[in-house]
Motif scaffolding. Structure first.
Motif, PDB file in Angstrom:
ATOM      1  N   LEU A  24       0.831  -1.047   0.064  1.00 24.11           N
ATOM      2  CA  LEU A  24      -0.197   0.189  -0.159  1.00 24.11           C
ATOM      3  C   LEU A  24       0.518   1.250  -0.335  1.00 24.11           C
ATOM      4  O   LEU A  24       0.371   1.971  -0.916  1.00 24.11           O
ATOM      5  CB  LEU A  24      -1.239   0.425   0.981  1.00 24.11           C
ATOM      6  N   ALA A  25       2.196   1.505   0.366  1.00 24.72           N
ATOM      7  CA  ALA A  25       2.870   2.561   0.764  1.00 24.72           C
ATOM      8  C   ALA A  25       3.550   2.615  -0.536  1.00 24.72           C
ATOM      9  O   ALA A  25       3.881   3.904  -0.856  1.00 24.72           O
ATOM     10  CB  ALA A  25       4.252   2.653   1.983  1.00 24.72           C
ATOM     11  N   ALA A  26       3.563   1.639  -1.522  1.00 27.19           N
ATOM     12  CA  ALA A  26       4.444   1.927  -2.685  1.00 27.19           C
ATOM     13  C   ALA A  26       3.065   1.970  -3.791  1.00 27.19           C
ATOM     14  O   ALA A  26       3.442   3.525  -4.600  1.00 27.19           O
ATOM     15  CB  ALA A  26       5.170   0.619  -3.203  1.00 27.19           C
ATOM     16  N   ALA A  27       2.159   1.917  -3.220  1.00 21.60           N
ATOM     17  CA  ALA A  27       0.992   2.271  -4.196  1.00 21.60           C
ATOM     18  C   ALA A  27       0.969   4.156  -4.152  1.00 21.60           C
ATOM     19  O   ALA A  27       1.064   5.013  -4.619  1.00 21.60           O
ATOM     20  CB  ALA A  27      -0.329   1.030  -3.990  1.00 21.60           C
ATOM     21  N   ALA A  28       0.564   4.508  -2.662  1.00 19.62           N
ATOM     22  CA  ALA A  28       0.749   5.842  -2.279  1.00 19.62           C
ATOM     23  C   ALA A  28       1.751   6.707  -2.948  1.00 19.62           C
ATOM     24  O   ALA A  28       2.076   7.391  -2.962  1.00 19.62           O
ATOM     25  CB  ALA A  28       1.035   6.056  -0.670  1.00 19.62           C
ATOM     26  N   ASP A  33      -2.785  12.296  -6.368  1.00 16.31           N
ATOM     27  CA  ASP A  33      -4.297  12.588  -6.217  1.00 16.31           C
ATOM     28  C   ASP A  33      -4.609  12.544  -5.149  1.00 16.31           C
ATOM     29  O   ASP A  33      -4.417  10.991  -4.486  1.00 16.31           O
ATOM     30  CB  ASP A  33      -4.825  11.180  -7.077  1.00 16.31           C
ATOM     31  N   PRO A  34      -5.607  13.271  -4.256  1.00 16.86           N
ATOM     32  CA  PRO A  34      -5.569  13.258  -2.536  1.00 16.86           C
ATOM     33  C   PRO A  34      -7.076  12.412  -2.553  1.00 16.86           C
ATOM     34  O   PRO A  34      -7.167  11.199  -1.648  1.00 16.86           O
ATOM     35  CB  PRO A  34      -6.249  14.797  -2.355  1.00 16.86           C
ATOM     36  N   LEU A  35      -7.740  12.438  -3.829  1.00  9.79           N
ATOM     37  CA  LEU A  35      -8.478  10.874  -3.402  1.00  9.79           C
ATOM     38  C   LEU A  35      -8.272   9.834  -3.047  1.00  9.79           C
ATOM     39  O   LEU A  35      -9.239   8.827  -2.651  1.00  9.79           O
ATOM     40  CB  LEU A  35      -9.989  11.091  -4.716  1.00  9.79           C
ATOM     41  N   LEU A  36      -7.467   8.988  -4.520  1.00 12.49           N
ATOM     42  CA  LEU A  36      -6.345   8.291  -4.317  1.00 12.49           C
ATOM     43  C   LEU A  36      -5.817   7.795  -2.886  1.00 12.49           C
ATOM     44  O   LEU A  36      -6.439   6.411  -2.448  1.00 12.49           O
ATOM     45  CB  LEU A  36      -5.946   7.003  -5.129  1.00 12.49           C
ATOM     46  N   LEU A  37      -5.092   8.808  -2.796  1.00 16.41           N
ATOM     47  CA  LEU A  37      -4.452   9.033  -1.402  1.00 16.41           C
ATOM     48  C   LEU A  37      -5.229   8.085  -0.093  1.00 16.41           C
ATOM     49  O   LEU A  37      -5.450   7.620   1.069  1.00 16.41           O
ATOM     50  CB  LEU A  37      -3.727  10.001  -1.157  1.00 16.41           C
ATOM     51  N   GLY A  38      -6.485   9.448  -0.423  1.00 15.68           N
ATOM     52  CA  GLY A  38      -7.359   8.893   1.097  1.00 15.68           C
ATOM     53  C   GLY A  38      -8.564   7.511   1.008  1.00 15.68           C
ATOM     54  O   GLY A  38      -8.379   6.834   1.723  1.00 15.68           O
ATOM     55  N   VAL A  43      -8.634   2.065   3.146  1.00 13.76           N
ATOM     56  CA  VAL A  43      -8.745   0.755   3.304  1.00 13.76           C
ATOM     57  C   VAL A  43      -7.590   0.143   4.177  1.00 13.76           C
ATOM     58  O   VAL A  43      -8.008  -0.791   5.203  1.00 13.76           O
ATOM     59  CB  VAL A  43      -8.345   0.365   2.005  1.00 13.76           C
ATOM     60  N   ALA A  44      -6.844   0.905   4.360  1.00 14.14           N
ATOM     61  CA  ALA A  44      -5.707   0.844   5.550  1.00 14.14           C
ATOM     62  C   ALA A  44      -6.196   0.666   7.025  1.00 14.14           C
ATOM     63  O   ALA A  44      -6.223  -0.102   7.975  1.00 14.14           O
ATOM     64  CB  ALA A  44      -4.492   1.049   5.390  1.00 14.14           C
ATOM     65  N   VAL A 347      -8.990  -3.727  -4.124  1.00 15.31           N
ATOM     66  CA  VAL A 347      -7.826  -5.042  -3.594  1.00 15.31           C
ATOM     67  C   VAL A 347      -7.303  -4.668  -2.587  1.00 15.31           C
ATOM     68  O   VAL A 347      -7.359  -5.984  -2.011  1.00 15.31           O
ATOM     69  CB  VAL A 347      -6.765  -5.389  -4.721  1.00 15.31           C
ATOM     70  N   GLY A 348      -6.870  -4.177  -2.112  1.00 15.58           N
ATOM     71  CA  GLY A 348      -6.113  -4.727  -0.744  1.00 15.58           C
ATOM     72  C   GLY A 348      -7.349  -4.755   0.671  1.00 15.58           C
ATOM     73  O   GLY A 348      -6.716  -4.926   2.077  1.00 15.58           O
ATOM     74  N   LEU A 349      -8.618  -4.549   0.286  1.00 14.70           N
ATOM     75  CA  LEU A 349      -9.388  -5.606   1.680  1.00 14.70           C
ATOM     76  C   LEU A 349      -9.805  -6.499   1.483  1.00 14.70           C
ATOM     77  O   LEU A 349     -10.268  -6.760   2.362  1.00 14.70           O
ATOM     78  CB  LEU A 349     -11.375  -4.293   1.166  1.00 14.70           C
ATOM     79  N   LEU A 350      -8.586  -7.379   0.990  1.00 19.39           N
ATOM     80  CA  LEU A 350      -8.732  -9.057   1.053  1.00 19.39           C
ATOM     81  C   LEU A 350      -8.040  -9.408   2.435  1.00 19.39           C
ATOM     82  O   LEU A 350      -9.057  -9.896   3.066  1.00 19.39           O
ATOM     83  CB  LEU A 350      -7.829  -9.621   0.282  1.00 19.39           C
TER      84      LEU A 350
END
Length: 388
Positions: A24-28, A33-38, A43-44, A347-350
């Protein structure tokens, strides 16, 4: 796949939580984009709320969230008073500018504050805050003692020091809360300087007693003892480990940078191979025996794979549509949530559905309790004497 109750045999490997959080950190790191970061923060936070225990380290997630907010505030304050390299046309306020000498060209204090510069600073601070929150999620979910058991023998002593440092602050906070609750039950004030001084002495005494008990347990189990290995093996181990770590750092930097994906992955793989070989050779000096080693099961693969998948999909999205992941601050435009990157983040919600549910023992703490109802002192895994 229904999630079972977490037991000693079904508990998730601590390394899986770290791989998920680092994904998740690599994706961030690939978007502003503040919406994707939010969405990544959401998710975390959802996974932490669904799968964390009541252990002391599990309460650290809130502290990381507050730290992220502080980082955003500091970034905005610096952009407000020290200016921003982003040009803008929408002036919010003009501050008195402090004249600086010629050697400080490019740096200014005060001057014109633009909306574009503040928006850019907000995006930048939110990106760093998301990285911190993802690391905080790993701290809240991964049991440090179980993670220590999984370390290679060459890293065991350093791992013990890290785990002791990580668990010191949470235990200190738990002691303060317990003593404040005891003072309230006795009708004594638990706030103010006087109450803090009266609580501080028992907390310090408990910390010293815990450290002495931990030191005795470590000494009784042979902490620090090592076997004899030939000098050539020691030198080879040092070269492989240091070279591998340098390769891992260079490869990670290449993968996280906007330009460097071509050489980043080969360097990362070569560095990992060299570092693992060095750790395997270094483990020959360790005389530690493992009791009930941690198992990496199918659920650990799913949890770790979900974080890696989020990172891989975000890196791929950054390659084919970088404009969608980096909304411009000039000109000012409202951020738009890109569809496919947002789906990949989900997908990180798995882990919230496949990771084992926290058991009652985990909610009371990971160290277990003695038969008398008191928590057993923290110890380290057993070691054996080196054979001649």
């Amino acid at each position: 796949m229904s999630a079972p109750q977490a037991t000693r045999t079904t508990a998730l490997h601590a390394g899986a939580w770290w791989l998920w959080a680092l994904g998740l950190a690599a994706a961030a790191s690939r978007t502003t984009d503040p919406l994707l970061l939010g969405l990544l923060v959401g998710v975390a936070g959802y996974v932490v709320a669904a799968r964390r225990t009541d252990a002391p380290w599990a309460r650290s997630y809130g502290a990381f969230v507050k730290l992220g907010l502080v980082v955003i505030a500091i970034r905005l304050v610096f952009a407000f008073f020290l200016g921003s390299p982003i040009p803008g046309t929408h002036t919010l306020v003009t501050l008195p500018e402090v004249p600086l000498p010629d050697w400080a060209k490019g740096v200014r204090i005060g001057g014109r504050v633009t909306a574009e510069g503040m928006v850019f600073a907000l995006y930048d601070g939110l990106k760093l805050a998301t990285l911190l929150i993802c690391v905080g999620a790993a701290n809240a979910l991964a049991n440090p003692a179980r993670l220590l058991k999984s370390l290679p023998g060459a890293l065991y002593e350093a791992g013990v020091a890290v785990v002791v440092a990580m668990t010191f602050a949470p235990n200190l906070v738990a002691d303060v809360q317990r003593l404040r609750a005891a003072r309230r039950l006795r009708g004594r004030p638990d706030r103010g300087v006087k109450a803090l001084l009266q609580v501080g002495l028992p907390v310090l005494e408990g910390a010293l007693e815990r450290s002495v008990a931990l030191a005795a347990a470590m000494d009784a189990r042979g902490y620090g003892r090592s076997a004899q290995v030939p000098p050539a093996v020691r030198h080879t181990t040092s070269v492989l480990t240091l070279g591998g770590l340098l390769g891992v750092c260079a490869g990670t930097y290449g993968l996280l940078g906007d330009t460097g994906g071509g050489y980043g992955l080969p360097l990362l793989l070569a560095g990992l191979a060299a570092a693992l070989a060095g750790l395997w050779l270094g483990g020959r000096r360790s005389v530690r025996s493992r009791y009930r080693p941690e198992r990496w099961g199918a659920r650990a693969w799913l949890v770790a794979g979900s974080g890696i998948a989020v990172a891989a999909l975000m890196i791929w999205a950054n390659d084919y549509a970088p404009a969608a992941l980096h909304p411009p601050a000039v000109p000012l435009t409202a951020p738009v949530l890109p569809l496919w990157p947002a789906v990949s983040v989900l997908v990180g919600l798995l882990p919230a559905f496949v990771a084992p549910l926290p058991s009652g023992a985990d909610r009371a703490g990971s160290g277990g309790a003695s038969r008398g109802g008191r928590r057993a002192p923290d110890v380290v895994p057993c070691t054996k004497e080196p054979t001649q």
